[in-house]
Design a protein around this motif. Structure first.
Motif, mmCIF file in Angstrom:
data_model
loop_
_atom_site.group_PDB
_atom_site.id
_atom_site.type_symbol
_atom_site.label_atom_id
_atom_site.label_comp_id
_atom_site.label_asym_id
_atom_site.label_seq_id
_atom_site.Cartn_x
_atom_site.Cartn_y
_atom_site.Cartn_z
ATOM 1 N N PHE A 1 -3.056 4.279 4.965
ATOM 2 C CA PHE A 1 -4.390 3.658 4.978
ATOM 3 C C PHE A 1 -5.471 4.627 5.419
ATOM 4 C CE2 PHE A 1 -1.530 0.154 5.057
ATOM 5 C CZ PHE A 1 -2.151 -0.804 4.284
ATOM 6 N N SER A 2 -5.057 5.846 5.724
ATOM 7 C CA SER A 2 -6.008 6.823 6.219
ATOM 8 C C SER A 2 -6.645 7.568 5.052
ATOM 9 C CB SER A 2 -5.270 7.813 7.137
ATOM 10 O OG SER A 2 -6.174 8.749 7.646
ATOM 11 N N GLY A 3 -7.947 7.760 5.124
ATOM 12 C CA GLY A 3 -8.618 8.475 4.047
ATOM 13 C C GLY A 3 -10.111 8.394 4.229
ATOM 14 N N ILE B 1 -10.041 -3.426 8.663
ATOM 15 C CA ILE B 1 -11.474 -3.394 8.454
ATOM 16 C C ILE B 1 -12.084 -2.008 8.693
ATOM 17 C CG2 ILE B 1 -13.705 -4.410 9.102
ATOM 18 C CD1 ILE B 1 -11.849 -6.208 7.490
ATOM 19 N N THR B 2 -11.697 -1.343 9.745
ATOM 20 C CA THR B 2 -12.276 -0.018 9.996
ATOM 21 C C THR B 2 -11.377 1.088 9.452
ATOM 22 O OG1 THR B 2 -13.514 -0.673 11.952
ATOM 23 C CG2 THR B 2 -12.826 1.614 11.831
ATOM 24 N N GLN B 3 -11.959 2.066 8.800
ATOM 25 C CA GLN B 3 -11.200 3.227 8.341
ATOM 26 C C GLN B 3 -10.912 4.088 9.558
ATOM 27 O OE1 GLN B 3 -9.018 5.595 7.186
ATOM 28 N NE2 GLN B 3 -9.696 4.735 5.233
ATOM 29 N N HIS B 4 -9.665 4.098 9.987
ATOM 30 C CA HIS B 4 -9.353 4.766 11.250
ATOM 31 C C HIS B 4 -9.601 6.261 11.199
ATOM 32 C CE1 HIS B 4 -5.411 5.357 9.329
ATOM 33 N NE2 HIS B 4 -5.264 4.057 9.245
ATOM 34 N N LYS B 5 -9.549 6.833 10.022
ATOM 35 C CA LYS B 5 -9.803 8.274 9.934
ATOM 36 C C LYS B 5 -11.234 8.605 10.380
ATOM 37 C CE LYS B 5 -9.355 12.190 6.837
ATOM 38 N NZ LYS B 5 -9.404 12.617 5.437
ATOM 39 N N ARG C 1 0.836 -1.195 0.000
ATOM 40 C CA ARG C 1 0.000 0.000 0.000
ATOM 41 C C ARG C 1 0.878 1.255 0.000
ATOM 42 N NH1 ARG C 1 -5.085 1.793 1.794
ATOM 43 N NH2 ARG C 1 -5.725 -0.289 1.160
ATOM 44 N N LEU D 1 -5.676 -2.234 -4.338
ATOM 45 C CA LEU D 1 -5.059 -1.486 -3.241
ATOM 46 C C LEU D 1 -4.902 -2.362 -2.004
ATOM 47 C CD1 LEU D 1 -6.272 2.186 -2.764
ATOM 48 C CD2 LEU D 1 -3.966 1.319 -3.095
ATOM 49 N N GLN D 2 -5.839 -3.290 -1.792
ATOM 50 C CA GLN D 2 -5.755 -4.168 -0.628
ATOM 51 C C GLN D 2 -4.660 -5.215 -0.800
ATOM 52 O OE1 GLN D 2 -7.191 -3.790 2.234
ATOM 53 N NE2 GLN D 2 -8.372 -2.019 1.555
ATOM 54 N N ARG E 1 -0.376 3.854 17.962
ATOM 55 C CA ARG E 1 -1.543 3.781 17.098
ATOM 56 C C ARG E 1 -1.786 2.344 16.683
ATOM 57 N NH1 ARG E 1 -1.480 8.624 12.928
ATOM 58 N NH2 ARG E 1 0.438 7.693 12.130
ATOM 59 N N PHE F 1 1.378 3.651 8.418
ATOM 60 C CA PHE F 1 0.052 3.703 9.037
ATOM 61 C C PHE F 1 -0.838 4.688 8.281
ATOM 62 C CE2 PHE F 1 -2.987 5.199 12.221
ATOM 63 C CZ PHE F 1 -3.337 4.049 12.901
ATOM 64 N N ASP F 2 -0.257 5.855 7.985
ATOM 65 C CA ASP F 2 -1.050 6.904 7.360
ATOM 66 C C ASP F 2 -1.451 6.605 5.930
ATOM 67 O OD1 ASP F 2 -1.116 8.421 9.650
ATOM 68 O OD2 ASP F 2 0.715 9.537 9.164
ATOM 69 N N ALA G 1 -9.178 1.702 4.028
ATOM 70 C CA ALA G 1 -8.726 1.066 5.274
ATOM 71 C C ALA G 1 -8.037 -0.260 4.971
ATOM 72 C CB ALA G 1 -9.915 0.832 6.204
ATOM 73 N N ASP H 1 4.745 5.436 11.350
ATOM 74 C CA ASP H 1 3.620 6.342 11.130
ATOM 75 C C ASP H 1 3.323 6.539 9.649
ATOM 76 O OD1 ASP H 1 2.951 6.760 13.708
ATOM 77 O OD2 ASP H 1 4.015 8.660 13.930
#
Lengths: 526, 526
Positions: free
Chosen positions: A381-383, B32-36, A154, B207-208, B27, A378-379, A389, A375
């Motif tokens: 996957f943020s969006g 599974i969950t979109q952390h944003k 990713r 992407l996954q 963190r 980790f980031d 995710a 970090d």
């Protein structure tokens, strides 16, 4: 790790408690061992574990119990059980640690059982994560690796924007190949994703898994071997033109890890080789990419206990990071002082973006794996879209008992009060294997090579070509003799190894090594 | 199961014990969950579990604790904790079972810790295997599935000798494609091998996991849905020419499972379809093979809680067995009375060659998966060469604590004395969800479909196309209201579900359902 076996259970059960199994044909197959070669009467029936030994029932029809030192460290899960020997030598030295971990697990089981992690948090999971990041993290096996690959790819896609353009249309995607860069002989687990990241081996054959194709650019690594009393560099064919005087031998193992090697001609040669390989792979095409580097730091475990030249790994890691290729350290086998150090960041002198831990993390009590990432990863996957995710799940994610046990074990591992091989201040393990004896063994004419570091002593037997494979049964009679001496070992083809826990005393290690040396002599005279 | 979440831990920790985390930026991302979309202040901090409820800290700065019913059954791991309510109602009803399992685990941890399985056997592993074979076996997750695929393919190769001829030469192998037959919408875990066995879905995007290609022949299954008070068959496009009067509706769920349907026109149509698909796939070539069938019996869990027509699955299974294609039942989600029955052999009226169990097997206390196989499959790994063995390993194979816990849980699950929803003699669960209320909900104009069976009640919300995807956040406000009512739920896109444990009382189920119905009404008026 490299694992498992198989057994017909019926007979074992009747041996154990006099009761015949309801179903005399219950047959257990857990892989790795050819069950046809383990007749019922040779199955070892384990009554219990006592410190680092297993208590087993003797012979058929014999109800007495004998003990064997578990020199496979139960596939790297043998934890610091006897850690309390020093401070509690008069009570039950072998059992105190185990009992305290058991108590911690029972408490956590009664308090949490298992609870869900998404959107939630609870103390053991958080504490465990904090300890990891504070300790080894400044730096389960195969599912941790699969997550690591997903995370690395990713980040790679996010960093290399052109790739993302393809990710919309299905047809175009088919032409994109994202591979992993890995070293030949490394092992990352037996799930398919983890297998794809390793070079073809006995584990990856068509009969084992018809889906395997090997999605990697696999490089042959230089290795370090102890032979005839000295450490030598063994270079793969590619480096054949390098004259031995350019790299020479090492008088101590520490020299191999010395960072001053970075300025050597060899370092330059390594870098040129790595660059060339990466260039050749993706240079001619827009669609072929190396999206991650994965290595087992320093030691290739299941692949035959090879010590990879740390200078080579350092050059490789740094070059990948320069090219924005995320770097994964697979510490499933090597983590938690297995190689004598807390973190391979110090030993190798370079950092990963992702690190995977398992086996010893809970003190060897309960399965738990973790994938640590920086970090920046980790980031990635943020969006806003949910689909950005990380869609990877296990029912038992952040299992409270596992986390609680790991939190306790990690604290104990690094504390010289509880882990008495730790040298205070330096935070590393003292030398466990008698150096003189190791030298002697390495000089034996039937020895191909020795590798010794941390909790590991490995010995490759000199054999002709027909016996040099993983499937070889050559070492069987040697190990049979050692079991009679109370040492439980298993071979990796013509490689035999003694592996202890990070808290095993040097005295015990010396005893194991002496017995091995004696039996090795007998074996070669026979 | 479909799992995991993500959370910033720093704040959670300080809420819990007033102590600030050493590293405020720990963190946790478990997928599974979109952390944003989960801001720190909305992370649920779990203090403990009490029976089927989780005790959570209320709002920020507020140190009081509230309870929520865990209506996700902690991703199917919620076991028989309150089983002792009936016989021990005056002491600590919710905790007795949990405490006894915890005690069993502590005992086993102290006795065995973890010990190796290859060539060995020990009581908990054997006992657990015997109970499985005696019980559910007459019939983890994703690694159990990966093993199952390896085992099935091996048997397929042994049974289809021409394939084996290719297994020597590398070049020729490249042309052989061994695929799995699976139903669209089924889910078998997030490791790559398991993912390859599922049709393209939100989980499998580029992407996954850029390596996903979908190594399956994927069929669209007919499903059964409860709608407007009656069960209906929903046929995929392929069957469009069949007139509704040929199959009609069902007045009860039992009719759907009635074996007399085997002689219907529909059964003939199903068989013709399956045969045609298999013929078309491998008919024109020597190199394309379907090497295994994998199904989730009756319910596709993570794929959206769809009930697959059992007649279709039975026809499929029988046809594959006729063609010597090994059949895998993925019981990770559906096993252990999740659908109200011990074994899906009875419910479906057909047998698998391999069955995979996980989640609930240990009473939801500790991770353990198992892959059961028939003798014929077991024997396909037997032979003189070591490489014919199953080379698949995990460090924690046959983990003693897990086996001991499973052995106890399995016995309790099936005993009406401890599992008080079990109907004696019949060995199945009584109906947990109030039938009248279920009917009412299924008649609501905003309901697309209802699926209700065993411990599961699922409800698909009627939405326009933009919200009908897994990534949809449409149901979010509904679930937020339900959390205020003390029910913890998570959506699968526009599908919401209540899932309880096999020992949850019908009274509690009724209460959950009533609250859902009320809030559903408010949600649709809003």
């Amino acid at each position: 790790g490299d694992t498992k076996g198989s057994a017909k259970g019926g007979d074992a059960n009747s041996k154990k408690d006099g009761q015949s199994s309801q179903n005399g044909q219950t047959r257990l197959n857990v892989g790795i061992t050819q069950h046809k070669l383990v007749p019922e009467e040779t199955v070892t029936v384990i009554d219990s574990r006592c410190g680092e030994k297993i208590s087993v029932y003797k012979g058929s029809g014999n109800d007495s119990i004998t003990q064997q030192f578990d020199a496979c460290a139960s596939w790297w899960t043998q934890g610091p059980d006897p850690a309390f020997q020093v401070i509690c030598a008069y009570c039950f030295p072998d059992l105190v640690f185990q009992a305290e971990l058991a108590r911690e697990m029972a408490y956590t089981a009664a308090r949490f059982g298992h609870v869900m992690f998404p959107e939630n948090v609870y103390e053991p999971a958080l504490k465990c994560a904090e300890l990891l990041i504070d300790g080894v993290g400044k730096d389960n096996g195969s599912t941790a690796i699969e997550i690591a690959l997903k995370v690395a790819f990713r980040k790679f896609c996010v960093d290399h924007e052109t790739l993302l353009e393809f990710s919309e249309g299905r047809d175009e995607k088919k032409h994109i190949v994202v591979k992993v860069l890995a070293l030949r002989g490394s092992y990352h687990g037996d799930t398919l994703g983890a297998m794809e990241a390793q070079a073809p081996s006995p584990y990856t054959g068509f009969l084992q898994q018809p889906w395997y194709t090997g999605k990697g650019l696999f490089l042959d690594p230089p290795t370090d071997i102890l032979f005839n009393g000295a450490w030598n560099l063994s270079l793969p064919e590619f480096f054949a033109e390098i004259a031995p005087e350019e790299y020479g031998t090492f008088s101590t193992r520490d020299e191999i890890f010395d960072k001053s090697r970075d300025t050597s001609t060899l370092a330059t040669t390594y870098l040129a080789y790595v660059s060339k390989q990466l260039q050749e792979y993706s240079g001619n095409t827009q669609s072929a990419h190396v999206g991650a580097l994965i290595i087992e730091p320093v030691i290739h475990g299941a692949g035959g206990m090879h010590m990879v030249d740390p200078l080579f790994q350092r050059v490789l890691v740094n070059e990948c990071r320069n090219r924005k290729i995320p770097v994964i350290f697979d510490e499933v086998f090597t983590g938690f002082w297995c190689l004598g150090v807390k973190t391979h960041v110090e030993l190798l002198g370079c950092k990963p973006d992702i690190a995977c831990y398992a086996t010893l993390m809970t003190g060897g009590m309960i399965p738990l794996t973790v994938t640590l990432a920086t970090d920046a990863l980790f980031d990635s996957f943020s969006g806003d879209p949910k689909l950005q995710a990380l869609l990877h799940g296990h029912s038992y994610s952040a299992h409270a008992m596992g986390c609680a046990t790991a939190a306790k074990a990690i604290e104990w591992f690094k504390d010289p009060e509880t882990s008495h091989n730790i040298i205070p201040q330096r935070g590393i393990l003292r030398e466990l294997w008698d150096e003189e004896l190791v030298q002697q063994i390495s000089c034996h004419s039937a020895v191909q090579r020795v590798v010794v570091i941390g909790t590991l002593f490995a010995l490759e037997l000199k054999v002709d070509a027909s016996n040099s494979r993983y499937a070889s049964l050559y070492a069987k009679s040697l190990l049979q003799m050692l079991r009679e001496d109370g040492i439980f070992m298993r071979p990796l083809g013509n490689v035999v190894y003694l592996m202890c826990g990070p808290c095993t005393s040097p005295e015990i290690c010396r005893e194991l090594l002496s017995k091995l040396y004696i039996r090795f002599g007998e074996f070669n005279r026979a």
